[in-house]
Each structure stands twice: as structure tokens, then as C-alpha cells.
Motif scaffolding. Structure first.
Motif, PDB file in Angstrom:
ATOM      1  N   ALA A  22       0.820  -1.215   0.000  1.00  0.00           N
ATOM      2  CA  ALA A  22       0.000   0.000   0.000  1.00  0.00           C
ATOM      3  C   ALA A  22       0.848   1.257   0.000  1.00  0.00           C
ATOM      4  O   ALA A  22       0.379   2.320  -0.404  1.00  0.00           O
ATOM      5  CB  ALA A  22      -0.923  -0.008   1.218  1.00  0.00           C
ATOM      6  N   ALA A  23       2.089   1.153   0.474  1.00  0.00           N
ATOM      7  CA  ALA A  23       2.951   2.328   0.560  1.00  0.00           C
ATOM      8  C   ALA A  23       4.347   1.958   0.080  1.00  0.00           C
ATOM      9  O   ALA A  23       4.806   0.832   0.289  1.00  0.00           O
ATOM     10  CB  ALA A  23       3.006   2.837   2.002  1.00  0.00           C
ATOM     11  N   PRO A  24       5.049   2.887  -0.566  1.00  0.00           N
ATOM     12  CA  PRO A  24       6.410   2.582  -1.034  1.00  0.00           C
ATOM     13  C   PRO A  24       7.362   2.426   0.147  1.00  0.00           C
ATOM     14  O   PRO A  24       7.238   3.112   1.164  1.00  0.00           O
ATOM     15  CB  PRO A  24       6.766   3.810  -1.879  1.00  0.00           C
ATOM     16  CG  PRO A  24       5.917   4.913  -1.322  1.00  0.00           C
ATOM     17  CD  PRO A  24       4.638   4.258  -0.896  1.00  0.00           C
ATOM     18  N   GLU A 137      18.713  -7.647   6.651  1.00  0.00           N
ATOM     19  CA  GLU A 137      17.729  -6.935   5.827  1.00  0.00           C
ATOM     20  C   GLU A 137      17.527  -5.548   6.417  1.00  0.00           C
ATOM     21  O   GLU A 137      17.778  -5.304   7.599  1.00  0.00           O
ATOM     22  CB  GLU A 137      16.406  -7.704   5.726  1.00  0.00           C
ATOM     23  CG  GLU A 137      15.604  -7.819   6.995  1.00  0.00           C
ATOM     24  CD  GLU A 137      14.635  -6.663   7.237  1.00  0.00           C
ATOM     25  OE1 GLU A 137      14.449  -5.817   6.354  1.00  0.00           O
ATOM     26  OE2 GLU A 137      14.070  -6.616   8.347  1.00  0.00           O
ATOM     27  N   THR A 138      17.051  -4.629   5.569  1.00  0.00           N
ATOM     28  CA  THR A 138      16.769  -3.252   5.997  1.00  0.00           C
ATOM     29  C   THR A 138      15.480  -2.785   5.348  1.00  0.00           C
ATOM     30  O   THR A 138      15.068  -3.284   4.295  1.00  0.00           O
ATOM     31  CB  THR A 138      17.898  -2.288   5.591  1.00  0.00           C
ATOM     32  OG1 THR A 138      18.060  -2.347   4.160  1.00  0.00           O
ATOM     33  CG2 THR A 138      19.214  -2.635   6.263  1.00  0.00           C
ATOM     34  N   ILE A 139      14.848  -1.798   5.983  1.00  0.00           N
ATOM     35  CA  ILE A 139      13.689  -1.148   5.373  1.00  0.00           C
ATOM     36  C   ILE A 139      13.641   0.298   5.847  1.00  0.00           C
ATOM     37  O   ILE A 139      13.951   0.598   7.004  1.00  0.00           O
ATOM     38  CB  ILE A 139      12.379  -1.891   5.691  1.00  0.00           C
ATOM     39  CG1 ILE A 139      11.226  -1.344   4.832  1.00  0.00           C
ATOM     40  CG2 ILE A 139      12.048  -1.833   7.173  1.00  0.00           C
ATOM     41  CD1 ILE A 139       9.981  -2.219   4.847  1.00  0.00           C
ATOM     42  N   TYR A 140      13.246   1.210   4.931  1.00  0.00           N
ATOM     43  CA  TYR A 140      13.189   2.644   5.201  1.00  0.00           C
ATOM     44  C   TYR A 140      11.905   3.199   4.600  1.00  0.00           C
ATOM     45  O   TYR A 140      11.495   2.800   3.506  1.00  0.00           O
ATOM     46  CB  TYR A 140      14.386   3.363   4.565  1.00  0.00           C
ATOM     47  CG  TYR A 140      15.714   2.765   4.929  1.00  0.00           C
ATOM     48  CD1 TYR A 140      16.442   3.237   6.019  1.00  0.00           C
ATOM     49  CD2 TYR A 140      16.238   1.707   4.186  1.00  0.00           C
ATOM     50  CE1 TYR A 140      17.659   2.671   6.370  1.00  0.00           C
ATOM     51  CE2 TYR A 140      17.460   1.137   4.527  1.00  0.00           C
ATOM     52  CZ  TYR A 140      18.166   1.620   5.621  1.00  0.00           C
ATOM     53  OH  TYR A 140      19.362   1.045   5.958  1.00  0.00           O
ATOM     54  N   SER A 141      11.294   4.142   5.318  1.00  0.00           N
ATOM     55  CA  SER A 141      10.071   4.744   4.798  1.00  0.00           C
ATOM     56  C   SER A 141      10.349   5.783   3.721  1.00  0.00           C
ATOM     57  O   SER A 141       9.429   6.172   2.994  1.00  0.00           O
ATOM     58  CB  SER A 141       9.258   5.372   5.933  1.00  0.00           C
ATOM     59  OG  SER A 141       9.979   6.442   6.541  1.00  0.00           O
ATOM     60  N   ALA A 301       0.662   3.633  11.500  1.00  0.00           N
ATOM     61  CA  ALA A 301       1.685   3.984  10.511  1.00  0.00           C
ATOM     62  C   ALA A 301       1.131   3.894   9.093  1.00  0.00           C
ATOM     63  O   ALA A 301       1.389   4.773   8.255  1.00  0.00           O
ATOM     64  CB  ALA A 301       2.894   3.071  10.678  1.00  0.00           C
ATOM     65  N   ILE A 302       0.373   2.843   8.808  1.00  0.00           N
ATOM     66  CA  ILE A 302      -0.222   2.683   7.476  1.00  0.00           C
ATOM     67  C   ILE A 302      -1.199   3.826   7.187  1.00  0.00           C
ATOM     68  O   ILE A 302      -1.208   4.411   6.091  1.00  0.00           O
ATOM     69  CB  ILE A 302      -0.934   1.331   7.365  1.00  0.00           C
ATOM     70  CG1 ILE A 302       0.089   0.182   7.361  1.00  0.00           C
ATOM     71  CG2 ILE A 302      -1.796   1.272   6.117  1.00  0.00           C
ATOM     72  CD1 ILE A 302       0.986   0.155   6.154  1.00  0.00           C
ATOM     73  N   ALA A 303      -2.011   4.192   8.178  1.00  0.00           N
ATOM     74  CA  ALA A 303      -2.981   5.270   7.984  1.00  0.00           C
ATOM     75  C   ALA A 303      -2.290   6.591   7.676  1.00  0.00           C
ATOM     76  O   ALA A 303      -2.722   7.347   6.788  1.00  0.00           O
ATOM     77  CB  ALA A 303      -3.858   5.412   9.225  1.00  0.00           C
ATOM     78  N   MET A 304      -1.207   6.892   8.386  1.00  0.00           N
ATOM     79  CA  MET A 304      -0.492   8.147   8.151  1.00  0.00           C
ATOM     80  C   MET A 304       0.209   8.139   6.786  1.00  0.00           C
ATOM     81  O   MET A 304       0.268   9.160   6.093  1.00  0.00           O
ATOM     82  CB  MET A 304       0.518   8.391   9.270  1.00  0.00           C
ATOM     83  CG  MET A 304      -0.108   8.743  10.609  1.00  0.00           C
ATOM     84  SD  MET A 304      -1.174  10.238  10.544  1.00  0.00           S
ATOM     85  CE  MET A 304      -2.809   9.475  10.451  1.00  0.00           C
ATOM     86  N   LEU A 307      -2.432   8.822   4.271  1.00  0.00           N
ATOM     87  CA  LEU A 307      -2.895  10.207   4.338  1.00  0.00           C
ATOM     88  C   LEU A 307      -1.891  11.159   3.695  1.00  0.00           C
ATOM     89  O   LEU A 307      -2.263  12.029   2.897  1.00  0.00           O
ATOM     90  CB  LEU A 307      -3.128  10.596   5.799  1.00  0.00           C
ATOM     91  CG  LEU A 307      -3.507  12.050   6.070  1.00  0.00           C
ATOM     92  CD1 LEU A 307      -4.844  12.389   5.422  1.00  0.00           C
ATOM     93  CD2 LEU A 307      -3.549  12.320   7.575  1.00  0.00           C
ATOM     94  N   HIS A 308      -0.624  11.010   4.039  1.00  0.00           N
ATOM     95  CA  HIS A 308       0.386  11.989   3.619  1.00  0.00           C
ATOM     96  C   HIS A 308       1.161  11.574   2.370  1.00  0.00           C
ATOM     97  O   HIS A 308       1.793  12.425   1.732  1.00  0.00           O
ATOM     98  CB  HIS A 308       1.364  12.248   4.769  1.00  0.00           C
ATOM     99  CG  HIS A 308       0.725  12.826   5.991  1.00  0.00           C
ATOM    100  ND1 HIS A 308       0.203  14.100   6.020  1.00  0.00           N
ATOM    101  CD2 HIS A 308       0.524  12.302   7.226  1.00  0.00           C
ATOM    102  CE1 HIS A 308      -0.295  14.348   7.219  1.00  0.00           C
ATOM    103  NE2 HIS A 308      -0.120  13.276   7.976  1.00  0.00           N
ATOM    104  N   LYS A 309       1.169  10.262   2.070  1.00  0.00           N
ATOM    105  CA  LYS A 309       1.898   9.720   0.906  1.00  0.00           C
ATOM    106  C   LYS A 309       3.340  10.229   0.889  1.00  0.00           C
ATOM    107  O   LYS A 309       4.046  10.136   1.889  1.00  0.00           O
ATOM    108  CB  LYS A 309       1.139  10.038  -0.371  1.00  0.00           C
ATOM    109  CG  LYS A 309      -0.240   9.383  -0.427  1.00  0.00           C
ATOM    110  CD  LYS A 309      -0.935   9.643  -1.745  1.00  0.00           C
ATOM    111  CE  LYS A 309      -2.228   8.830  -1.867  1.00  0.00           C
ATOM    112  NZ  LYS A 309      -3.226   9.183  -0.837  1.00  0.00           N
ATOM    113  N   GLU A 310       3.777  10.781  -0.236  1.00  0.00           N
ATOM    114  CA  GLU A 310       5.175  11.212  -0.348  1.00  0.00           C
ATOM    115  C   GLU A 310       5.489  12.434   0.507  1.00  0.00           C
ATOM    116  O   GLU A 310       6.659  12.802   0.665  1.00  0.00           O
ATOM    117  CB  GLU A 310       5.532  11.507  -1.813  1.00  0.00           C
ATOM    118  CG  GLU A 310       4.859  12.725  -2.413  1.00  0.00           C
ATOM    119  CD  GLU A 310       3.449  12.437  -2.914  1.00  0.00           C
ATOM    120  OE1 GLU A 310       2.825  13.371  -3.454  1.00  0.00           O
ATOM    121  OE2 GLU A 310       2.995  11.285  -2.769  1.00  0.00           O
TER     122      GLU A 310
END
Length: 347
Positions: A22-24, A137-141, A301-304, A307-310
Motif C-alpha cells: 500500500a505504501a512505497p 535486511e533493511t527497510i526505510y520509509s 503507521a499505514i494510515a499516516m 494520508l500523507h503519501k510522499e
């Protein structure tokens, strides 16, 4: 071109068929082959540590980085379950030989291992994590803020789709394609109270113990998103961390540190890091998938993000190591609840 390792799968991935996140999200890669990743935590421990003491500790360590030193490092601070303050510097190396040579010749390590560290009201500790590339492994918003391993030279963040479902953390570890990464322990070991004050205690930890450093950064975020993080997401995060720390048998949590990142002058940044060790990836996955304290974090976190996307201004991330046996920790004049001391046989 960026370097990465993938194996033909013999173990099915956890990603649901046709899943699209749902989010990048982004993960770390390097422009050159990387064989070994090293994360080395150094700390000064004591009740009521002054900033002068912490600054002297950081300066002593950083001054030893001139030859063979790390590719990146950061300073942090936290108060542990015994009420002791811990001033922490985490350093990252991408070259195992250079790390080994630094350790052998570093004046800081001579100071660290001097018997003078075994007396007085201060302790020092070190936890050295080293894993082959295929065990991380790593992940970044967002790809914009470098932190942790992302501060090392030649690194860049690339877009991924292995995210947004339970089990994605495991799927992002390359070795998980051919290795179940199970713990050799069927249950949590008995927690002990080692005689550690006035002594130097060394700990070797087991195969597939998991190290996670996660982070939250809201420096420069606007009023609305800062308020949402501090009033809504951060309390949910702290409830989740509290549950992990107080339910080790259920979650496999060995130790958990909620740390504040520091500026060079010791002032706190609008940034926190949570570092924890877990006996079993499976137990941690069960918490994240089923327990309300994690689901609250996840949903918010998913909701925000939706809402704000990029334009999302609060940055979150983590780095995970599935460790090999013998991960080495050393505690000098530290209280018996420090780090991995209570859990594993020490000599």
C-alpha cells in the motif's frame, strides 16, 4: 547496478499471491560487493552519568578511529531497567579485516580491557555483531535520510515491494530462501543473575539470535505531523516496546533499549533508536502478526502513510541481523541485568 544476493527458493516466501504494498518502501544496497557487515556497540554505564563523562568516553573512542576505524558511527543514550544511564556509540564496518586490525591496535581497546575498568562506579560494555550479507535486511520509509548502515559509503536505498505484509521481514533476508533461520532453543533459557560487578564477563550467544535496530526521526517535521507522532504513534510504539520487554517468554525478547540519538554536544535529537535482541524470529513474528500492541503501531503507521503519501515527514526504518553463533559481547563492571548477561553462559 547495485549489489545484492538472491537464492533459488527452497522455502516458500510469506508474501501472499499478487500482493502489492500500500505504501512505497526502500531497502539498502551497495554499489560494490559486500561480504560482511559489522555493527559494534560500545557503552559507558553508571548511575547519574555526567555529560563530561559521556563526552570523554565518546572522545576517547572516536580519537581511536583514525586508522582502520569504522565506515560510520552514531552516538546515543538510554536509561536501562536498573536505572543506570548508558552512553552508547554504535560503529559500522564493511570490512572484517579492517575491523579486526583496528581492534588489535586500537588504544581504546587497550583502555577498555585494562583491569582498571573493573573498579569504581562505572562499567563499560561492548556487543560486536558480524553477519554475512545474506543474513541481514533493511527497510526505510523514505530514501532521503541516511542512518545506521545507510551512512556507510557506497550505499543507496532502492525501492522494494517485499513489504506491507506479515512475514516480509523474514522474506527480505536473502538466506531465508533456503534456511528456516530457526533457533536451536525450544524455549527461552533460564534468566540468571550473574556476578558481574567488579568482573569482566564474556558472553557468546546462539545461532539465529535476531538483532533489530529500529528508528524514528521527526526532526524538521511540520507541527501537524510532529504532534501526531508525539501524541499518537510514539505512545503506541512505547506500549509495544514495554510489552516486548516485560513478556520475554512469549516474545523471545532478551533485551530492549529505547535510546535517544545525540548531537555532538550531547543534546538530544528529535530521533530515537530501539535496539533489541530476540531469541527467535518466529516468536517475534507472532507478536507482530497477532498482538494488539503491534497491530496498533502498524495500523497507525499505514494510515499516516496513506494520508500523507510522499509528503510524510516522520521517517521510520530498521535493520535486522540473523546472527551466527558466537556473537561476542563483553561486559566489565556492569550490573547483572545488562544486555545479554542474564541469559547465556558466561566465562
Amino acid at each position: 547496478m547495485v549489489f545484492h544476493i538472491e537464492y533459488p527458493r527452497t522455502i516458500p516466501e510469506r508474501r501472499p499471491p499478487g500482493h502489492q504494498p500500500a505504501a512505497p518502501r526502500f531497502s539498502l544496497r551497495w554499489k560494490q560487493p559486500v561480504g560482511l557487515l559489522i555493527s559494534d556497540y560500545f557503552a559507558l554505564q553508571g548511575q547519574d552519568l555526567t555529560w563530561d563523562e559521556q563526552a570523554d568516553f565518546f572522545a576517547r573512542l572516536e580519537s581511536s578511529f583514525g586508522t582502520g576505524g569504522p565506515d560510520a558511527f552514531e552516538r546515543m543514550r538510554f536509561t536501562d531497567e536498573a536505572g543506570a544511564q548508558n552512553a552508547v556509540l554504535v560503529a559500522y564496518w564493511l570490512d572484517g579485516t579492517r575491523h579486526g586490525r583496528w581492534e588489535r591496535t586500537s588504544p581504546f581497546m587497550d583502555w577498555f580491557r585494562d583491569d582498571a575498568r573493573l573498579s569504581g562506579e562505572r562499567g563499560v560494555w561492548r556487543e560486536t555483531l558480524h553477519v554475512p550479507y545474506d543474513r541481514h535486511e533493511t527497510i526505510y520509509s523514505t530514501p532521503n535520510y541516511p542512518i545506521g548502515l545507510a551512512r556507510t559509503p557506497g550505499s543507496e536505498r532502492v525501492a522494494i515491494t517485499i513489504n506491507g505484509y506479515f512475514g516480509a521481514m523474514r522474506d527480505r533476508i536473502p538466506l531465508s530462501a533456503i534456511d528456516s533461520l530457526d533457533s536451536p532453543f525450544a524455549a527461552m533459557p533460564a534468566r540468571g543473575i550473574p556476578a558481574s560487578l567488579g568482573r569482566r564477563v564474556k558472553v557468546a550467544s546462539p545461532l539465529n539470535m535476531v538483532s533489530i535496530r529500529s528508528g524514528q526521526y521527526w526532526e524538521g517535521a511540520g507541527n501537524e505531523q510532529t504532534a501526531d507522532y508525539l501524541d499518537n504513534l510514539q505512545p503506541k510504539l512505547m506500549r509495544g516496546m514495554s510489552h516486548l520487554a516485560t513478556h520475554p517468554d512469549e516474545t523471545g525478547t532478551l533485551t530492549l533499549r529505547v535510546m535517544t540519538n545525540l548531537n555532538p554536544d550531547g543534546s538530544p535529537r528529535s530521533e530515537t533508536s530501539v535496539h533489541g535482541y530476540f531469541l527467535s524470529m518466529t516468536l517475534l513474528e507472532e507478536w507482530s502478526k497477532r498482538h494488539e500492541t503491534h497491530l496498533d503501531i502498524y495500523r497507525h503507521a499505514i494510515a499516516m502513510n496513506r494520508l500523507h503519501k510522499e509528503k510524510r515527514e516522520v521517517f521510520t526504518w530498521h535493520e535486522v541481523f540473523a546472527l551466527l553463533p558466537g556473537t561476542f559481547s563483553e561486559y566489565a563492571n556492569c550490573h547483572p541485568s545488562t544486555g545479554l548477561l542474564p541469559w547465556f553462559a558466561a566465562a
